[in-house]
Design a protein around this motif. Sequence first.
Motif, PDB file in Angstrom:
ATOM      1  N   GLU A  40       0.885   1.797  -2.550  1.00 56.59           N
ATOM      2  CA  GLU A  40      -0.367   1.350  -3.162  1.00 56.59           C
ATOM      3  C   GLU A  40      -0.348  -0.161  -3.374  1.00 56.59           C
ATOM      4  O   GLU A  40      -1.390  -0.826  -3.194  1.00 56.59           O
ATOM      5  CB  GLU A  40      -0.578   2.084  -4.486  1.00 56.59           C
ATOM      6  CG  GLU A  40      -0.968   3.550  -4.310  1.00 56.59           C
ATOM      7  CD  GLU A  40      -1.085   4.269  -5.639  1.00 56.59           C
ATOM      8  OE1 GLU A  40      -1.699   5.354  -5.671  1.00 56.59           O
ATOM      9  OE2 GLU A  40      -0.557   3.755  -6.652  1.00 56.59           O
ATOM     10  N   ARG A  67      -0.944  -1.790  -0.114  1.00 56.34           N
ATOM     11  CA  ARG A  67      -2.372  -1.630   0.242  1.00 56.34           C
ATOM     12  C   ARG A  67      -3.223  -2.645  -0.509  1.00 56.34           C
ATOM     13  O   ARG A  67      -4.158  -3.243   0.068  1.00 56.34           O
ATOM     14  CB  ARG A  67      -2.816  -0.204  -0.096  1.00 56.34           C
ATOM     15  CG  ARG A  67      -4.263   0.119   0.236  1.00 56.34           C
ATOM     16  CD  ARG A  67      -4.483   0.084   1.728  1.00 56.34           C
ATOM     17  NE  ARG A  67      -5.811   0.569   2.074  1.00 56.34           N
ATOM     18  CZ  ARG A  67      -6.922  -0.116   1.993  1.00 56.34           C
ATOM     19  NH1 ARG A  67      -6.884  -1.380   1.544  1.00 56.34           N
ATOM     20  NH2 ARG A  67      -8.076   0.401   2.349  1.00 56.34           N
ATOM     21  N   LEU A 123       0.218   6.231   2.837  1.00 54.44           N
ATOM     22  CA  LEU A 123      -0.090   6.515   1.438  1.00 54.44           C
ATOM     23  C   LEU A 123      -0.577   7.955   1.265  1.00 54.44           C
ATOM     24  O   LEU A 123      -0.199   8.645   0.302  1.00 54.44           O
ATOM     25  CB  LEU A 123      -1.137   5.523   0.937  1.00 54.44           C
ATOM     26  CG  LEU A 123      -1.497   5.596  -0.549  1.00 54.44           C
ATOM     27  CD1 LEU A 123      -0.265   5.402  -1.411  1.00 54.44           C
ATOM     28  CD2 LEU A 123      -2.568   4.551  -0.884  1.00 54.44           C
TER      29      LEU A 123
END
Length: 411
Positions: free
Chosen positions: A119, A122, A216
């Motif tokens: 995360e 990202r 993810l």
Amino acid sequence: MSSRWVRWSLPLVVLGAGVAGALWMNDTSEPSTDNTAEAEPQPLVDAPTVATVRPDTGRWSPQLMLYPRYQSRQSVVLTSPVAANVESVEVAVGQSVEAGAVLLQLDADALQRQVTQLEAQRSELASRSRLEQSQYQSDQAALVIEQNLVAIAQRSVDRLQNLARQNLSSAADLEAAERTLQNQRLALQQRELAIARYDDVEQQLAAQRDQLDSQLEQARDNLNEATITAPFAGRIASLEVRPGTEAGTGSALLTLVNDQDTEWVAWVAASALPEVDALSSLTAVVETDAGSIPVELRQRDPVADRGSVRLYFEAENEQPRATLNRTYSLRLDLPAIQAHRVPDASVYANESVYRVVDNRLERVQIRVLGEQFDQGRVWRLIEADLNPDDRLLGTRLQQAADGLAVKVSDQ
């Protein structure tokens, strides 16, 4: 005088004794001769005593004795999605579970850290994309300014060149103006290149974003799958791990079977079965510890394997009380045929039976058409030249032969 009498009387005594002995021997030998003449021959004295049976003539269904395996149609081995320690095991072998029930819990700390790291990557990638977009918009706005600066520099060079031809400007001023024009052109070229590369950069960022999104999503799935749940209602067949043990990626954790969706699977010689169209009408019975269970033929393999085919049976009524993965005995009834039914002990070498006529065996050629199984006894269905009132040898003899003398116990 007396001595003379003794001399003559002694031979007479001896002669008399001899005559008396001969007469006695003659009297005792005559009855023996009479008994021998009166005795009758006994040909069955050493003959074996046997029982006889009558052939039961009619239409009979041959039976096949099969040994199917009772198994579940739905079985799954649940594996570990990632390498992790087993935190807890919520079930035991043999336990019934409902669909969605928690079976086992893996340690989710490492999985959660992986999700957090992905995360963060990202988010960083999204920031880079926003920066690139802002820079692109800035370059587009600066492009107009760069183009105007190039035009201004070009006009300055043109003006100084005219003045130089009139000897009104110095060469140094003209060189400075030309240097400024080249710098402006270089700046414009760099700005145009920055604008042109934006699409390629954005495509690279999009590819990285898709890859991270996939990683993810997988990491989140792994985190969710750290809680192992039952995909369907069934029974725990085996447990491969215990709390505290380490499970590798893809290693087996437990086996779950659907004990409500079961079948018996048996192999049989393809030549022993009737035509495929007649299979749907066949009936069968499975013998279990709880008793006989009527079953029906559900399907068969369309292709034989080395001369044998697989048959699939299922219970006609309620769920049977049987043990999974255990082998049982099954009697399959084939279409009825016209035949004589005789005990298995009456058939010799699958080619003959013996008819008892006047206490002697008479060999009869037969053709075995099938078998029947009834309360532990085996019956043979045969084709032969027999009459319903014929008496067949029912006792198994090791040395049965045509013409052998026998004593019939049931006469």
